[in-house]
Design a protein around this motif. Sequence first.
Motif, PDB file in Angstrom:
ATOM      1  N   ASN A  62       0.849  -1.200   0.000  1.00 34.41           N
ATOM      2  CA  ASN A  62       0.000   0.000   0.000  1.00 34.41           C
ATOM      3  C   ASN A  62       0.876   1.238   0.000  1.00 34.41           C
ATOM      4  O   ASN A  62       2.001   1.204   0.513  1.00 34.41           O
ATOM      5  N   ASP A 177      -2.541  -4.919  11.217  1.00 33.00           N
ATOM      6  CA  ASP A 177      -2.654  -4.601   9.794  1.00 33.00           C
ATOM      7  C   ASP A 177      -3.441  -5.682   9.066  1.00 33.00           C
ATOM      8  O   ASP A 177      -4.309  -5.381   8.232  1.00 33.00           O
ATOM      9  N   SER A 180      -7.178  -5.643   9.396  1.00 37.25           N
ATOM     10  CA  SER A 180      -7.816  -4.477   8.768  1.00 37.25           C
ATOM     11  C   SER A 180      -7.948  -4.631   7.258  1.00 37.25           C
ATOM     12  O   SER A 180      -8.532  -3.765   6.599  1.00 37.25           O
ATOM     13  N   LEU A 181      -7.435  -5.728   6.692  1.00 37.19           N
ATOM     14  CA  LEU A 181      -7.445  -5.905   5.244  1.00 37.19           C
ATOM     15  C   LEU A 181      -8.800  -6.418   4.764  1.00 37.19           C
ATOM     16  O   LEU A 181      -9.517  -7.109   5.489  1.00 37.19           O
ATOM     17  N   ARG A 206     -13.749  -5.481   9.634  1.00 36.41           N
ATOM     18  CA  ARG A 206     -12.780  -4.401   9.493  1.00 36.41           C
ATOM     19  C   ARG A 206     -13.149  -3.174  10.332  1.00 36.41           C
ATOM     20  O   ARG A 206     -12.678  -2.072  10.054  1.00 36.41           O
ATOM     21  N   TRP A 212      -8.663   1.284   3.077  1.00 35.68           N
ATOM     22  CA  TRP A 212      -7.548   0.951   3.943  1.00 35.68           C
ATOM     23  C   TRP A 212      -6.712   2.176   4.294  1.00 35.68           C
ATOM     24  O   TRP A 212      -6.436   3.025   3.438  1.00 35.68           O
TER      25      TRP A 212
END
Length: 354
Positions: A62, A177, A180-181, A206, A212
């Motif tokens: 990202n 992380d 949260s995807l 999420r 994101w």
Amino acid sequence: MAILHALAERTGTPVSRLRRMTIGGWVPWLADTLDPDHGEETFHTYVRQDSVLLWPGEAGSNVVQRWRPWFPLPPHTPRAVRRVCPVCAAEPGRGIPLTARIPLMLSCPTHGRRLETEQAFWLAEALGEPAPDRAAPEHILVMDRLTFQGLTSGTVSLPRRSVHVGVWLRLLRTLLDEVSLSTSQVRQHSAAALEQIWVTAGWPPRAGITVWRPYETFDTMRQEALLEAAATALDLIRTGKIAARGSLGPLLTVQPHQPVYEGDRPGTAEQVRTAGREAMHQSWAEAQQEVEEWFDTARSDAAAARQIFGILTCFSRTREAYDRKGDFMIGQGIPASFLPDPEPGRFASPGGVR
């Protein structure tokens, strides 16, 4: 450092301990650097270099601009929210812990209570109502106790083995992380695990995130949801309900039993040698313990410090060798003021004869 030295002079607290009370004192364990200008490189190294739930490299990449782990940057969160334990906050004279400004924990491992925002305490006081006080669920306490253990001892006891606190903090940040995807960007097995985590945690998938962003940019509510999802994931991994397929995943599971050939039964001579080796190892361990206790005494006892220093410098033939022993003692936390200068005439002057 000037402030730390001034505090040390006025409080009697060693500089090394005062430094650990600051954010800067936790570099590189809590963060590789506090400079946010190398955000993309730092993020990849700290968060995406390893994995926990996902296969290595499955999280992809990202775009990240200015970033540093755990600490928010403007304009996303211009003012960090402090969270404190209701029991700790009620104790007179108790300070605010360093972690109150870092979205790292959800509970107080000492009292088993959920952390509450300071604003909640102010509002309750203004309304004349009892301050918020909630018991923390066990899976959250398990996660936070590991973090607390790392911050207070330097190591974290995981099922497979103990790791440095820096490894644990990176593992936890990687897990935050991963939860949260979006499930659309990972493999089917990983997507199923993520769905199970959020259903078990009782939050929307999420935490309601649609686009994101790094964990540090979210508000307090979403950060708490992500932390709770991470605690849920650790519990599901521990109980074998989901698999941790990442490079750091094996640390969270117990080493499978592997039968090993027991060997031949030792004869009498071998038993004697084994007993001798065990006795020698025991004696060595006891000697190490005595030396550690001696150094611990020397940190506050000038006479003990001089005694140790005298032994270490007994055979020092040069001033350089003498000073190296002094640097070693200071590195062990012994005040420099406890260490004497060499007696006059001990070392030859440059070009002279002793």
